[in-house]
Write an enzyme that holds these catalytic residues in place. Structure first.
Site, mmCIF file in Angstrom:
data_model
loop_
_atom_site.group_PDB
_atom_site.id
_atom_site.type_symbol
_atom_site.label_atom_id
_atom_site.label_comp_id
_atom_site.label_asym_id
_atom_site.label_seq_id
_atom_site.Cartn_x
_atom_site.Cartn_y
_atom_site.Cartn_z
ATOM 1 N N ARG A 1 0.836 -1.256 -0.034
ATOM 2 C CA ARG A 1 0.052 0.031 0.034
ATOM 3 C C ARG A 1 0.810 1.231 -0.042
ATOM 4 N NH1 ARG A 1 -5.307 1.486 1.568
ATOM 5 N NH2 ARG A 1 -5.735 3.358 2.529
ATOM 6 N N HIS B 1 -6.393 0.996 -7.556
ATOM 7 C CA HIS B 1 -6.946 0.133 -6.021
ATOM 8 C C HIS B 1 -7.895 -0.793 -6.631
ATOM 9 C CE1 HIS B 1 -7.498 -0.702 -2.230
ATOM 10 N NE2 HIS B 1 -8.422 0.339 -1.819
ATOM 11 N N GLN C 1 -9.904 -3.087 -4.242
ATOM 12 C CA GLN C 1 -11.264 -2.571 -3.904
ATOM 13 C C GLN C 1 -12.150 -2.898 -5.060
ATOM 14 O OE1 GLN C 1 -12.416 -0.762 -1.091
ATOM 15 N NE2 GLN C 1 -14.129 -1.191 -2.153
ATOM 16 N N ASP D 1 -16.349 8.987 -3.361
ATOM 17 C CA ASP D 1 -15.505 8.734 -2.445
ATOM 18 C C ASP D 1 -15.084 9.771 -1.817
ATOM 19 O OD1 ASP D 1 -13.395 7.338 -1.217
ATOM 20 O OD2 ASP D 1 -11.927 6.942 -2.804
ATOM 21 N N CYS E 1 -16.029 3.276 -0.722
ATOM 22 C CA CYS E 1 -14.940 2.537 -0.357
ATOM 23 C C CYS E 1 -14.660 2.469 1.105
ATOM 24 C CB CYS E 1 -13.891 2.310 -1.212
ATOM 25 S SG CYS E 1 -12.832 4.024 -1.005
ATOM 26 N N ARG F 1 -13.970 -7.294 0.648
ATOM 27 C CA ARG F 1 -12.607 -6.943 0.417
ATOM 28 C C ARG F 1 -12.088 -8.189 0.713
ATOM 29 N NH1 ARG F 1 -9.826 -2.031 0.624
ATOM 30 N NH2 ARG F 1 -7.968 -3.612 0.432
#
Length: 301
Positions: free
Chosen positions: A102, A129, A132, A218, A256, A284
């Site tokens: 990450r 991502h 996700q 988001d 998310c 996830r």
């Protein structure tokens, strides 16, 4: 069969057929219809930025698979402290079975993948991502089916960019509305077009929400952008997902997380029956477990 790709850095590192198989496996694992195992397997997890869902979902997921996840934060590695990233990658590849990273810079996860002698998974970069997106597509399958129309409203960020490409791969219709100066990389729409999608970005949220099955938003101010807060709040005026924007629709809400309640989404919408966000968060783990099994090969049951 394991995936043809050695690494998972972008959603389109897999083929549409492989993506479909990944989602099938994730659904079966979530329903306890299959119990694949990865015993004696170690996942090294590199975190340049903090996380709730990414860390917990991967750690818990590896435990459920019979393996082990190792947290490697900014103070646990030599990243940025003298050792080249390629050297760290070479060492990790000799210790662990897979790496999840990450990071801020997408180029750094590509460097890890180039030099680590094990699969590398992108747990988030500033550009993408994909983990996700796997969870998002699983959630859409469960909630409204893949014959769906999804409206992306807000910042054209990494989450949105991965989702647009992944949705195109899955045959989901996507509409995008972002402020003029905060759109997605045009290359994202070119990649989506390779899978048959014709996404024309817009700047009017209402035009994409009308008739949508799901509205996805988001945060407007991502981690590391705090100095842009006032500028972005002004630019995103009118892009808040609230009862007025959703009026006259049956659209569900995706996000998310974490959410900045009162900014990109209101509390009443997030707490309503429209919200699929908690299913997204749970998925996830299921989607990533399926990815790990597909990348590393099933080690028994």
């Amino acid at each position: 069969m394991p995936l043809a790709t050695d690494d998972f850095l972008d959603i389109d590192d897999v083929t549409p057929a492989e993506l479909d198989a990944l989602l099938d496996r994730a659904a079966a694992m979530k329903a306890d219809e299959t119990d694949p195992r990865l015993p004696d397997t170690t996942l090294g997890m590199i975190f340049e930025k903090p996380s709730t869902r990414t860390r917990i979902s991967f750690e818990t997921g590896m435990t459920r698979l019979g393996g082990h996840a190792m947290f490697l934060g900014p103070d646990d590695l030599q990243l940025g402290h003298g050792e080249p990233l390629r050297d760290t990658a070479r060492v990790l590849g000799r210790y662990v079975d897979a790496v999840m990273a990450r990071l801020f810079d997408h180029g750094d996860v590509e460097t890890l993948a180039e030099h680590a002698d094990c699969p590398v998974i992108n747990g988030l970069t500033d550009e993408a991502h994909p983990c996700q997106t796997l969870a998002d597509l699983l959630t859409i399958r469960e909630s409204v089916g893949e014959d769906a129309t999804v409206a992306w409203v807000g910042d054209g960020n990494n989450v949105g960019q991965s989702f647009v490409v992944g949705a195109a791969m899955a045959g989901i219709d996507v509409r995008v509305a972002t402020p003029a100066d905060y759109g997605m990389d045009p290359a994202v729409f070119e990649r989506a077009a390779e899978f048959g999608a014709d996404v024309e970005p817009r700047t009017d949220p209402g035009s994409v929400v009308d008739g949508a099955d799901i509205v996805y938003t988001d945060v407007w101010i991502s981690m590391g952008q705090e100095d842009e807060r006032e500028e972005k709040l002004s630019a995103f005026d009118g892009f808040q997902v609230n009862v007025d924007l959703l009026a006259g629709t049956d659209a569900k809400l995706m996000h998310c997380l974490p959410a900045h309640r009162g900014e990109e989404v209101t509390d009443d919408v997030l707490e309503s029956d429209r919200a699929l966000v908690w299913d997204q968060a749970e998925n996830r783990m299921h989607a990533q477990n399926a990815l790990l099994v597909e990348l590393l090969g099933e080690g028994g049951s």
